[in-house]
Design a protein around this motif. Structure first.
Motif, PDB file in Angstrom:
ATOM      1  N   GLN A  97      13.329 -14.924 -17.643  1.00 16.43           N
ATOM      2  CA  GLN A  97      13.353 -13.370 -17.797  1.00 16.43           C
ATOM      3  C   GLN A  97      12.204 -13.114 -18.427  1.00 16.43           C
ATOM      4  OE1 GLN A  97      16.459 -10.667 -19.906  1.00 16.43           O
ATOM      5  NE2 GLN A  97      17.175 -10.787 -17.705  1.00 16.43           N
ATOM      6  N   ILE A  98      11.424 -12.051 -17.777  1.00 15.74           N
ATOM      7  CA  ILE A  98      10.165 -11.561 -18.402  1.00 15.74           C
ATOM      8  C   ILE A  98      10.317 -10.006 -18.841  1.00 15.74           C
ATOM      9  CG2 ILE A  98       7.617 -11.047 -18.148  1.00 15.74           C
ATOM     10  CD1 ILE A  98       8.784 -14.029 -17.994  1.00 15.74           C
ATOM     11  N   ARG A  99       9.827  -9.603 -20.010  1.00 20.61           N
ATOM     12  CA  ARG A  99       9.921  -8.526 -20.475  1.00 20.61           C
ATOM     13  C   ARG A  99       8.462  -8.161 -20.065  1.00 20.61           C
ATOM     14  NH1 ARG A  99      13.284  -5.333 -22.578  1.00 20.61           N
ATOM     15  NH2 ARG A  99      14.768  -6.813 -23.059  1.00 20.61           N
ATOM     16  N   GLN A 100       8.238  -7.095 -19.203  1.00 16.36           N
ATOM     17  CA  GLN A 100       6.962  -6.790 -18.780  1.00 16.36           C
ATOM     18  C   GLN A 100       6.279  -5.768 -19.597  1.00 16.36           C
ATOM     19  OE1 GLN A 100       7.725  -8.236 -14.408  1.00 16.36           O
ATOM     20  NE2 GLN A 100       7.174  -6.319 -14.520  1.00 16.36           N
ATOM     21  N   SER A 101       4.833  -5.930 -19.751  1.00 16.50           N
ATOM     22  CA  SER A 101       4.042  -4.920 -20.675  1.00 16.50           C
ATOM     23  C   SER A 101       2.869  -4.348 -19.615  1.00 16.50           C
ATOM     24  CB  SER A 101       3.323  -5.693 -21.785  1.00 16.50           C
ATOM     25  OG  SER A 101       2.776  -6.569 -21.296  1.00 16.50           O
ATOM     26  N   ALA A 102       2.503  -5.107 -18.584  1.00 17.33           N
ATOM     27  CA  ALA A 102       1.562  -4.629 -17.535  1.00 17.33           C
ATOM     28  C   ALA A 102       2.072  -4.929 -16.149  1.00 17.33           C
ATOM     29  CB  ALA A 102       0.277  -4.959 -17.999  1.00 17.33           C
ATOM     30  N   VAL A 103       1.778  -4.097 -15.172  1.00 11.61           N
ATOM     31  CA  VAL A 103       1.818  -4.359 -13.837  1.00 11.61           C
ATOM     32  C   VAL A 103       0.574  -4.012 -12.993  1.00 11.61           C
ATOM     33  CG1 VAL A 103       3.291  -3.772 -11.876  1.00 11.61           C
ATOM     34  CG2 VAL A 103       4.223  -3.735 -14.153  1.00 11.61           C
ATOM     35  N   GLY A 104       0.315  -5.174 -12.444  1.00 12.26           N
ATOM     36  CA  GLY A 104      -0.906  -5.077 -11.378  1.00 12.26           C
ATOM     37  C   GLY A 104      -0.356  -4.082 -10.135  1.00 12.26           C
ATOM     38  N   VAL A 105      -1.356  -3.254  -9.741  1.00 15.17           N
ATOM     39  CA  VAL A 105      -1.266  -2.386  -8.443  1.00 15.17           C
ATOM     40  C   VAL A 105      -2.445  -2.815  -7.348  1.00 15.17           C
ATOM     41  CG1 VAL A 105      -1.268  -0.049  -7.578  1.00 15.17           C
ATOM     42  CG2 VAL A 105      -0.637  -0.515  -9.741  1.00 15.17           C
ATOM     43  N   ASN A 106      -1.722  -3.245  -6.441  1.00 14.20           N
ATOM     44  CA  ASN A 106      -2.701  -4.005  -5.532  1.00 14.20           C
ATOM     45  C   ASN A 106      -2.593  -3.081  -4.021  1.00 14.20           C
ATOM     46  OD1 ASN A 106      -3.659  -6.471  -6.566  1.00 14.20           O
ATOM     47  ND2 ASN A 106      -1.664  -6.462  -7.233  1.00 14.20           N
ATOM     48  N   PHE A 107      -3.387  -3.162  -3.375  1.00 12.58           N
ATOM     49  CA  PHE A 107      -3.043  -2.521  -1.830  1.00 12.58           C
ATOM     50  C   PHE A 107      -2.200  -3.302  -0.947  1.00 12.58           C
ATOM     51  CE2 PHE A 107      -6.372   0.818  -1.068  1.00 12.58           C
ATOM     52  CZ  PHE A 107      -5.886   1.162  -0.047  1.00 12.58           C
ATOM     53  N   VAL A 108      -1.910  -4.488  -1.217  1.00 13.53           N
ATOM     54  CA  VAL A 108      -0.395  -4.925  -0.480  1.00 13.53           C
ATOM     55  C   VAL A 108       0.454  -4.085  -0.944  1.00 13.53           C
ATOM     56  CG1 VAL A 108      -0.153  -6.543  -2.195  1.00 13.53           C
ATOM     57  CG2 VAL A 108       0.245  -7.058   0.338  1.00 13.53           C
ATOM     58  N   ASP A 109       0.637  -3.471  -1.878  1.00 16.85           N
ATOM     59  CA  ASP A 109       1.804  -2.854  -2.355  1.00 16.85           C
ATOM     60  C   ASP A 109       2.053  -1.486  -1.490  1.00 16.85           C
ATOM     61  OD1 ASP A 109       1.802  -4.540  -4.529  1.00 16.85           O
ATOM     62  OD2 ASP A 109       1.017  -3.051  -5.935  1.00 16.85           O
ATOM     63  N   ILE A 110       0.679  -0.913  -1.128  1.00 23.94           N
ATOM     64  CA  ILE A 110       0.757   0.277  -0.262  1.00 23.94           C
ATOM     65  C   ILE A 110       1.207  -0.024   1.134  1.00 23.94           C
ATOM     66  CG2 ILE A 110      -0.856   1.903   0.898  1.00 23.94           C
ATOM     67  CD1 ILE A 110      -2.463   1.935  -1.765  1.00 23.94           C
ATOM     68  N   TYR A 111       0.900  -1.497   1.589  1.00 21.19           N
ATOM     69  CA  TYR A 111       1.204  -1.899   2.741  1.00 21.19           C
ATOM     70  C   TYR A 111       2.713  -1.956   2.850  1.00 21.19           C
ATOM     71  CZ  TYR A 111      -3.867  -3.485   3.355  1.00 21.19           C
ATOM     72  OH  TYR A 111      -5.011  -3.373   3.351  1.00 21.19           O
ATOM     73  N   PHE A 112       3.344  -2.453   1.863  1.00 23.27           N
ATOM     74  CA  PHE A 112       4.708  -2.635   1.883  1.00 23.27           C
ATOM     75  C   PHE A 112       5.332  -1.306   1.768  1.00 23.27           C
ATOM     76  CE2 PHE A 112       4.217  -7.305   0.320  1.00 23.27           C
ATOM     77  CZ  PHE A 112       5.000  -7.773   1.438  1.00 23.27           C
ATOM     78  N   ARG A 113       5.058  -0.042   1.030  1.00 22.38           N
ATOM     79  CA  ARG A 113       5.461   0.775   0.794  1.00 22.38           C
ATOM     80  C   ARG A 113       5.570   1.820   2.287  1.00 22.38           C
ATOM     81  NH1 ARG A 113       1.268   4.688  -1.029  1.00 22.38           N
ATOM     82  NH2 ARG A 113       1.519   5.012   1.460  1.00 22.38           N
ATOM     83  N   SER A 114       4.469   1.645   2.915  1.00 25.66           N
ATOM     84  CA  SER A 114       4.283   2.245   4.389  1.00 25.66           C
ATOM     85  C   SER A 114       4.847   1.694   5.335  1.00 25.66           C
ATOM     86  CB  SER A 114       2.917   2.468   4.461  1.00 25.66           C
ATOM     87  OG  SER A 114       2.135   1.124   4.817  1.00 25.66           O
ATOM     88  N   GLY A 115       5.253   0.272   5.465  1.00 28.67           N
ATOM     89  CA  GLY A 115       5.971  -0.222   6.236  1.00 28.67           C
ATOM     90  C   GLY A 115       4.793  -1.136   7.184  1.00 28.67           C
ATOM     91  N   LEU A 116       3.636  -1.070   6.857  1.00 27.23           N
ATOM     92  CA  LEU A 116       2.835  -2.085   7.646  1.00 27.23           C
ATOM     93  C   LEU A 116       3.229  -3.338   7.292  1.00 27.23           C
ATOM     94  CD1 LEU A 116       0.064  -2.444   9.385  1.00 27.23           C
ATOM     95  CD2 LEU A 116      -1.115  -2.542   6.955  1.00 27.23           C
ATOM     96  N   HIS A 117       3.608  -3.768   5.997  1.00 30.04           N
ATOM     97  CA  HIS A 117       4.448  -5.012   5.617  1.00 30.04           C
ATOM     98  C   HIS A 117       5.842  -4.559   5.701  1.00 30.04           C
ATOM     99  CE1 HIS A 117       0.470  -7.347   4.355  1.00 30.04           C
ATOM    100  NE2 HIS A 117       0.636  -6.752   5.502  1.00 30.04           N
ATOM    101  N   ARG A 118       6.747  -5.395   6.140  1.00 26.51           N
ATOM    102  CA  ARG A 118       7.998  -5.091   5.601  1.00 26.51           C
ATOM    103  C   ARG A 118       8.808  -5.658   4.351  1.00 26.51           C
ATOM    104  NH1 ARG A 118      10.303  -0.888   8.991  1.00 26.51           N
ATOM    105  NH2 ARG A 118       8.469  -0.533  10.020  1.00 26.51           N
ATOM    106  N   GLU A 137       2.676  -8.483  -8.897  1.00 24.96           N
ATOM    107  CA  GLU A 137       1.959  -9.130 -10.143  1.00 24.96           C
ATOM    108  C   GLU A 137       2.346  -8.451 -11.287  1.00 24.96           C
ATOM    109  OE1 GLU A 137      -2.560  -9.686 -10.539  1.00 24.96           O
ATOM    110  OE2 GLU A 137      -2.165  -7.998  -9.590  1.00 24.96           O
ATOM    111  N   ALA A 138       2.591  -9.213 -12.439  1.00 25.69           N
ATOM    112  CA  ALA A 138       2.777  -8.533 -13.806  1.00 25.69           C
ATOM    113  C   ALA A 138       2.495  -9.601 -14.940  1.00 25.69           C
ATOM    114  CB  ALA A 138       4.057  -7.898 -13.812  1.00 25.69           C
ATOM    115  N   ALA A 139       2.407  -9.013 -16.002  1.00 23.85           N
ATOM    116  CA  ALA A 139       2.344 -10.098 -17.217  1.00 23.85           C
ATOM    117  C   ALA A 139       3.374  -9.449 -18.436  1.00 23.85           C
ATOM    118  CB  ALA A 139       0.952 -10.091 -17.673  1.00 23.85           C
ATOM    119  N   GLY A 140       3.834 -10.288 -19.184  1.00 26.43           N
ATOM    120  CA  GLY A 140       4.645  -9.880 -20.273  1.00 26.43           C
ATOM    121  C   GLY A 140       5.023 -10.760 -21.145  1.00 26.43           C
TER     122      GLY A 140
END
Length: 329
Positions: A36-57, A68-71
């Protein structure tokens, strides 16, 4: 150990940035083999947009975004060894779900952070750095004197890729949208910046490579840009297509690659590499952190609260950002 609550950002249906929602979800204790990770920073990548838009399911809806994240390690599942509560860690890869403050992840996906690498830097660089490692060492081994074309050279991946290629002895030309982005990319080692709205990047790349084109081109733009990029590469060179920020990639016939051009076209996936080859992922992470310790600069262009993930997506999609974008839970 009881349930804990997490704030998550995800979607109930595919769509534009307005589709993003905040969920409150109970997080159970980590299962066997999980941490279990208590996260302090989360990376935003263009693939996140692909998943949000439905280009990737996503596997299911509603679903949480982020790869991606760190903590800090908050708890260990049964059978987990080699990790301690309180250790600083990062991770990248599928399944998505990193847009949160608390998450259970497989222990094998974790990488330990060196003292010189902050959690924000790790979240901004791990996936982009692993992509650079994949491209420059596994897709095409980059050698001193090689010429490389990097699209979006002032972006989060672009700036890391430029520095990495330069460290290997390559000469690098890159496309950018504004003079300010050109200056930023040059400050990170780019040899020549091409303002793609005003200049023909194909002609510039061909000249940069001695008249016939560059040895290697990396395209995350997609759309019509990939087809044009084929003309920027010299015979027996390679184009790596790694994204579609501009939109769906136009179909390309084999005859457009050869025999007249005699080039190679690769479609590599860093998420696929992480999923299939945990050893390659661990080596890539080690290389990323070693290069950061040796002086590779990770430009964090935007830090936003987790609940402003929609704004992060809008800025990235509009081309407003430079460097990496991270969310702070």
């Amino acid at each position: 150990m009881g349930q804990k609550n997490a704030c998550q950002i995800g979607i109930e249906a595919y769509g534009d940035a307005s589709a993003l929602r905040m969920f409150e979800q109970e997080v159970p204790p980590p299962a066997p083999g999980e941490v279990q990770i208590r996260q302090s920073a989360v990376g935003v990548n263009f693939v996140d947009i692909y998943f949000r838009s439905g280009l990737h399911r996503l596997p299911q809806l509603p679903g949480v975004l982020g790869v991606e994240a760190a903590g800090v390690v908050a708890a260990l599942g049964a059978g987990v060894s080699g990790w301690q509560v309180g250790e600083r860690v990062a991770y990248a890869g599928l399944p998505s779900g990193s847009y949160t403050n608390l998450r259970n992840v497989p222990a094998q996906s974790l990488v330990r952070l060196p003292s010189a690498v902050s959690e924000e830097t790790a979240a901004a660089a791990l996936l982009r750095g692993a992509t650079s490692y994949m491209l420059l060492h596994r897709v095409r081994e980059t050698k001193p004197g090689d010429t490389v074309l990097v699209h979006a050279a002032a972006g989060g991946l672009g700036l890391i890729l430029v520095q990495w290629a330069k460290a290997l002895g390559a000469r690098v030309i890159g496309t950018v949208g504004t003079p300010a982005k050109a200056a930023l990319a040059r400050a990170h080692g780019l040899d020549q910046a091409v303002l793609y709205r005003d200049e023909d990047f194909v002609e510039a790349a061909r000249e940069f490579g001695g008249g016939a084109g560059v040895d290697f081109a990396v395209d995350g733009i997609g759309g019509a840009t990939l087809r044009r990029t084929l003309g920027a590469v010299k015979p027996f060179g390679m184009v790596a297509s790694i994204g579609a920020a501009e939109g769906a990639i136009e179909p390309i016939a084999l005859d457009e690659i050869g025999p007249a051009r005699s080039i190679a076209l690769a479609r590599p996936s860093v998420l696929g590499m992480i999923k299939r080859d945990i050893g390659a992922y661990q080596l890539a992470a080690q290389q990323v952190f070693e290069r950061i310790e040796a002086g590779l600069h990770v430009e964090v262009g935007e830090r936003l609260p987790l609940n402003e993930a929609a704004q992060a997506h809008r800025q990235m999609e509009s081309g407003q950002t430079t460097g990496s974008v991270i969310l702070i839970p």
